[in-house]
Motif scaffolding. Structure first.
Motif, PDB file in Angstrom:
ATOM      1  N   TYR A   1       0.840  -1.206   0.000  1.00 28.80           N
ATOM      2  CA  TYR A   1       0.000   0.000   0.000  1.00 28.80           C
ATOM      3  C   TYR A   1       0.876   1.258   0.000  1.00 28.80           C
ATOM      4  O   TYR A   1       0.565   2.249  -0.671  1.00 28.80           O
ATOM      5  N   GLN A   2       1.962   1.212   0.767  1.00 32.34           N
ATOM      6  CA  GLN A   2       2.913   2.335   0.733  1.00 32.34           C
ATOM      7  C   GLN A   2       3.506   2.494  -0.658  1.00 32.34           C
ATOM      8  O   GLN A   2       3.690   3.617  -1.154  1.00 32.34           O
ATOM      9  N   LEU A   3       3.768   1.358  -1.308  1.00 38.45           N
ATOM     10  CA  LEU A   3       4.357   1.367  -2.638  1.00 38.45           C
ATOM     11  C   LEU A   3       3.427   2.030  -3.652  1.00 38.45           C
ATOM     12  O   LEU A   3       3.889   2.846  -4.470  1.00 38.45           O
ATOM     13  N   VAL A   4       2.134   1.705  -3.613  1.00 34.32           N
ATOM     14  CA  VAL A   4       1.227   2.315  -4.602  1.00 34.32           C
ATOM     15  C   VAL A   4       1.104   3.821  -4.372  1.00 34.32           C
ATOM     16  O   VAL A   4       0.945   4.588  -5.335  1.00 34.32           O
ATOM     17  N   ASP A   5       1.197   4.247  -3.126  1.00 33.88           N
ATOM     18  CA  ASP A   5       1.179   5.695  -2.860  1.00 33.88           C
ATOM     19  C   ASP A   5       2.407   6.355  -3.491  1.00 33.88           C
ATOM     20  O   ASP A   5       2.303   7.424  -4.106  1.00 33.88           O
ATOM     21  N   GLU A   6       3.562   5.706  -3.320  1.00 33.83           N
ATOM     22  CA  GLU A   6       4.786   6.252  -3.905  1.00 33.83           C
ATOM     23  C   GLU A   6       4.710   6.280  -5.428  1.00 33.83           C
ATOM     24  O   GLU A   6       5.068   7.279  -6.072  1.00 33.83           O
ATOM     25  N   LEU A   7       4.253   5.191  -6.027  1.00 34.98           N
ATOM     26  CA  LEU A   7       4.188   5.105  -7.480  1.00 34.98           C
ATOM     27  C   LEU A   7       3.153   6.070  -8.058  1.00 34.98           C
ATOM     28  O   LEU A   7       3.377   6.671  -9.117  1.00 34.98           O
ATOM     29  N   THR A   8       2.033   6.188  -7.371  1.00 36.53           N
ATOM     30  CA  THR A   8       1.004   7.121  -7.830  1.00 36.53           C
ATOM     31  C   THR A   8       1.553   8.543  -7.884  1.00 36.53           C
ATOM     32  O   THR A   8       1.295   9.302  -8.821  1.00 36.53           O
ATOM     33  N   GLU A   9       2.354   8.893  -6.877  1.00 42.37           N
ATOM     34  CA  GLU A   9       2.953  10.223  -6.821  1.00 42.37           C
ATOM     35  C   GLU A   9       4.046  10.377  -7.878  1.00 42.37           C
ATOM     36  O   GLU A   9       4.097  11.384  -8.589  1.00 42.37           O
ATOM     37  N   GLU A  10       4.920   9.381  -8.004  1.00 41.40           N
ATOM     38  CA  GLU A  10       6.058   9.494  -8.907  1.00 41.40           C
ATOM     39  C   GLU A  10       5.661   9.385 -10.379  1.00 41.40           C
ATOM     40  O   GLU A  10       6.202  10.078 -11.240  1.00 41.40           O
ATOM     41  N   LEU A  11       4.698   8.496 -10.670  1.00 43.07           N
ATOM     42  CA  LEU A  11       4.348   8.230 -12.062  1.00 43.07           C
ATOM     43  C   LEU A  11       3.119   9.006 -12.530  1.00 43.07           C
ATOM     44  O   LEU A  11       2.767   8.950 -13.712  1.00 43.07           O
ATOM     45  N   LYS A  12       2.475   9.694 -11.595  1.00 44.45           N
ATOM     46  CA  LYS A  12       1.288  10.487 -11.918  1.00 44.45           C
ATOM     47  C   LYS A  12       0.183   9.628 -12.548  1.00 44.45           C
ATOM     48  O   LYS A  12      -0.490  10.026 -13.494  1.00 44.45           O
ATOM     49  N   MET A  13       0.025   8.439 -12.014  1.00 40.76           N
ATOM     50  CA  MET A  13      -1.094   7.582 -12.424  1.00 40.76           C
ATOM     51  C   MET A  13      -1.564   6.806 -11.194  1.00 40.76           C
ATOM     52  O   MET A  13      -0.773   6.484 -10.312  1.00 40.76           O
ATOM     53  N   ARG A  14      -2.848   6.548 -11.142  1.00 40.81           N
ATOM     54  CA  ARG A  14      -3.433   5.917  -9.950  1.00 40.81           C
ATOM     55  C   ARG A  14      -3.321   4.392 -10.053  1.00 40.81           C
ATOM     56  O   ARG A  14      -4.085   3.746 -10.763  1.00 40.81           O
ATOM     57  N   ILE A  15      -2.352   3.845  -9.341  1.00 40.22           N
ATOM     58  CA  ILE A  15      -2.162   2.397  -9.294  1.00 40.22           C
ATOM     59  C   ILE A  15      -2.883   1.845  -8.070  1.00 40.22           C
ATOM     60  O   ILE A  15      -2.873   2.458  -6.997  1.00 40.22           O
ATOM     61  N   ILE A  16      -3.515   0.679  -8.228  1.00 41.11           N
ATOM     62  CA  ILE A  16      -4.301   0.072  -7.148  1.00 41.11           C
ATOM     63  C   ILE A  16      -3.679  -1.267  -6.766  1.00 41.11           C
ATOM     64  O   ILE A  16      -3.305  -2.059  -7.638  1.00 41.11           O
ATOM     65  N   TYR A  17      -3.589  -1.520  -5.462  1.00 43.43           N
ATOM     66  CA  TYR A  17      -3.109  -2.803  -4.966  1.00 43.43           C
ATOM     67  C   TYR A  17      -4.284  -3.600  -4.425  1.00 43.43           C
ATOM     68  O   TYR A  17      -5.056  -3.111  -3.599  1.00 43.43           O
ATOM     69  N   ASN A  18      -4.438  -4.838  -4.889  1.00 41.77           N
ATOM     70  CA  ASN A  18      -5.480  -5.740  -4.411  1.00 41.77           C
ATOM     71  C   ASN A  18      -4.867  -6.690  -3.396  1.00 41.77           C
ATOM     72  O   ASN A  18      -4.090  -7.587  -3.760  1.00 41.77           O
ATOM     73  N   GLU A  19      -5.205  -6.490  -2.127  1.00 44.20           N
ATOM     74  CA  GLU A  19      -4.597  -7.269  -1.044  1.00 44.20           C
ATOM     75  C   GLU A  19      -4.967  -8.740  -1.122  1.00 44.20           C
ATOM     76  O   GLU A  19      -4.160  -9.612  -0.787  1.00 44.20           O
ATOM     77  N   GLN A  20      -6.193  -9.044  -1.559  1.00 44.55           N
ATOM     78  CA  GLN A  20      -6.647 -10.434  -1.603  1.00 44.55           C
ATOM     79  C   GLN A  20      -5.844 -11.261  -2.607  1.00 44.55           C
ATOM     80  O   GLN A  20      -5.473 -12.404  -2.333  1.00 44.55           O
ATOM     81  N   PHE A  21      -5.581 -10.667  -3.778  1.00 46.85           N
ATOM     82  CA  PHE A  21      -4.907 -11.417  -4.840  1.00 46.85           C
ATOM     83  C   PHE A  21      -3.463 -10.971  -5.080  1.00 46.85           C
ATOM     84  O   PHE A  21      -2.803 -11.469  -5.985  1.00 46.85           O
ATOM     85  N   HIS A  22      -2.986 -10.020  -4.289  1.00 48.02           N
ATOM     86  CA  HIS A  22      -1.596  -9.558  -4.366  1.00 48.02           C
ATOM     87  C   HIS A  22      -1.226  -9.053  -5.761  1.00 48.02           C
ATOM     88  O   HIS A  22      -0.134  -9.309  -6.247  1.00 48.02           O
ATOM     89  N   HIS A  23      -2.146  -8.354  -6.411  1.00 53.60           N
ATOM     90  CA  HIS A  23      -1.805  -7.820  -7.726  1.00 53.60           C
ATOM     91  C   HIS A  23      -1.978  -6.301  -7.773  1.00 53.60           C
ATOM     92  O   HIS A  23      -2.701  -5.713  -6.974  1.00 53.60           O
ATOM     93  N   PHE A  24      -1.281  -5.715  -8.743  1.00 51.35           N
ATOM     94  CA  PHE A  24      -1.317  -4.270  -8.959  1.00 51.35           C
ATOM     95  C   PHE A  24      -2.081  -3.985 -10.256  1.00 51.35           C
ATOM     96  O   PHE A  24      -1.734  -4.525 -11.317  1.00 51.35           O
ATOM     97  N   GLU A  25      -3.101  -3.172 -10.138  1.00 52.81           N
ATOM     98  CA  GLU A  25      -3.873  -2.778 -11.313  1.00 52.81           C
ATOM     99  C   GLU A  25      -3.258  -1.500 -11.880  1.00 52.81           C
ATOM    100  O   GLU A  25      -3.219  -0.461 -11.217  1.00 52.81           O
ATOM    101  N   ILE A  26      -2.737  -1.619 -13.100  1.00 50.82           N
ATOM    102  CA  ILE A  26      -2.057  -0.515 -13.769  1.00 50.82           C
ATOM    103  C   ILE A  26      -3.018   0.080 -14.800  1.00 50.82           C
ATOM    104  O   ILE A  26      -3.471  -0.643 -15.701  1.00 50.82           O
ATOM    105  N   PRO A  27      -3.369   1.345 -14.696  1.00 49.36           N
ATOM    106  CA  PRO A  27      -4.421   1.901 -15.569  1.00 49.36           C
ATOM    107  C   PRO A  27      -4.137   1.809 -17.062  1.00 49.36           C
ATOM    108  O   PRO A  27      -5.070   1.737 -17.853  1.00 49.36           O
ATOM    109  N   VAL A  28      -2.856   1.777 -17.468  1.00 48.09           N
ATOM    110  CA  VAL A  28      -2.556   1.703 -18.901  1.00 48.09           C
ATOM    111  C   VAL A  28      -2.524   0.264 -19.421  1.00 48.09           C
ATOM    112  O   VAL A  28      -2.373   0.054 -20.628  1.00 48.09           O
ATOM    113  N   PHE A  29      -2.677  -0.710 -18.521  1.00 43.51           N
ATOM    114  CA  PHE A  29      -2.702  -2.111 -18.934  1.00 43.51           C
ATOM    115  C   PHE A  29      -4.145  -2.619 -18.865  1.00 43.51           C
ATOM    116  O   PHE A  29      -4.788  -2.538 -17.817  1.00 43.51           O
TER     117      PHE A  29
END
Length: 389
Positions: free
Chosen positions: A263-291
């Motif tokens: 969760y800390q990582l997605v906050d960092e990436l959202t800030e650095e990459l200027k895109m809203r990345i989501i972490y799904n705790e149940q399935f341990h995956h990252f939803e990348i808006p451009v994918f």
């Protein structure tokens, strides 16, 4: 508390000494070398190795010594006139189109032994799987059979797979529950002691070492030295058990820490990459808006931690067959594997139940930085390599 501190300091001191000794004499000891590391370690391969040594007609050249030890040490009934009349079959097909991992038959099938092998505690049995094996063995042997259900010690056989007659079949000896820790590893020690050929003995030593590492943990300390220290005093024995009994709760706390770090990582990436990345705790995956078709994911599988790209459920429905991203794989420079769900995945950490490497990397933040680096690397790959993602 002081007792615990002294206990750990003593173990650390001994461990440091033995690691230095091993390092200094590594050219002669080569204690980390193991031929098993070159094999594709899975249930089929382990079954193949076990079947090879139980077959008295195989190329190990030791006759039926291993089969005799197997029978004697486990108390099995499997008579045969001569070793030439023993048949060992891998993946023996049942009437339900299932396959028993190993089947041993004597000359007239008046006695049959079956082995169902599970090398991971989390591998799920299919519904009525073991029950079907029992019925098959009963039929082909006219009721003179035993089925050995071989698993890690922590795996349980339930009625879902074995049927409602499990307890009765165990009592009558038709179904025999054995495990790697208490049965197979001690049995291998007997195999090794009774092997006359040095090459075969070395292979068995490596096989035993790999099983010990998988199910009991790889020790920095020599096992005999560690055992001697722990059993020196009653206090050491008590402390060792208290420490051991906390490991499961420690691992769960560390997994919770992993999710916090993600969760800390997605906050960092959202800030650095200027895109809203989501972490799904149940399935341990990252939803990348451009994918659109894949998630970036890690998961606790194969006894360790894997990471890579996984299909979204929608994409899986429309593309069930394997998808190969060879150009991206080559660009990333990692020996990724491919499955129906994962176009790219790699086993980054092995045997996390007994090896501390993953948990240490979680504690010091290395795993978080590793996942961050992988996400950024994929996102920054050339457009033509990620256009299908």
């Amino acid at each position: 508390m002081n007792d615990y501190i002294s206990f750990f300091r003593e173990i650390q001191a001994r461990s440091k000494f033995e690691m230095e000794y091993e390092k200094r004499h590594s050219n002669k000891l080569a204690s980390k070398f193991n031929a098993m590391k070159f094999l594709n370690w899975n249930e089929n391969k382990v079954s193949e190795i076990i079947a090879f040594f139980l077959d008295p007609n195989e190329d190990h050249g030791q006759g039926d010594i291993y089969l005799k030890l197997f029978k004697e040490e486990l108390g099995l009934y499997f008579p045969y006139d001569t070793q030439k009349k023993v048949q060992v079959i891998l993946e023996d097909s049942t009437f339900e189109n299932r396959r028993v991992d190993i089947v041993l038959r004597n000359q007239d099938q008046s006695s049959v032994l079956g082995i169902e092998n599970k090398i991971y505690p989390w591998t799920k049995d299919q519904e009525n799987q073991v029950e079907d094996y029992l019925k098959y063995l009963q039929y082909i042997s006219n009721n003179h059979y035993q089925l050995l259900y071989l698993t890690p010690k922590s795996k349980e056989l339930t009625e879902y797979s074995g049927g409602k007659e499990i307890e009765r079949l165990i009592e009558t000896g038709k179904l025999y529950l054995i495990n790697y820790e208490e049965h197979i590893i001690p049995l291998l020690k007997e195999f090794i002691k009774n092997t006359e050929n040095e090459r075969v003995r070395c292979f068995l030593v490596d096989f035993e070492s790999q099983l010990i590492e998988n199910y009991m943990g790889k020790e920095n300390l020599d096992l005999g030295s560690l055992n001697h220290f722990i059993t020196e005093t009653e206090e050491n024995i008590e402390t060792a058990f208290k420490v051991s009994n906390t490991l499961n709760s420690i691992k769960q706390e560390m997994k919770n820490l992993v999710d916090q770090q993600m969760y800390q990582l997605v906050d960092e990436l959202t800030e650095e990459l200027k895109m809203r990345i989501i972490y799904n705790e149940q399935f341990h995956h990252f939803e990348i808006p451009v994918f659109k078709n894949f998630f970036i994911k890690f998961n606790y599988e194969e006894g360790g931690v894997i990471y890579g790209l996984v299909k979204t459920p929608q994409y899986m429905d429309s593309h069930y067959d394997k998808v190969y991203l060879n150009d991206l794989r080559n660009y990333l420079g990692v020996k990724f594997r491919t499955s129906h769900w994962w176009p790219l995945f790699f086993l980054q950490y092995h045997n996390i139940e007994h090896d501390a490497a993953f948990w240490i990397d979680v504690k010091n933040g290395t795993f978080k930085e590793f996942m961050k680096s992988f996400i950024i690397t994929v996102l920054q790959s050339p457009n033509e390599l990620k256009q299908d993602l």
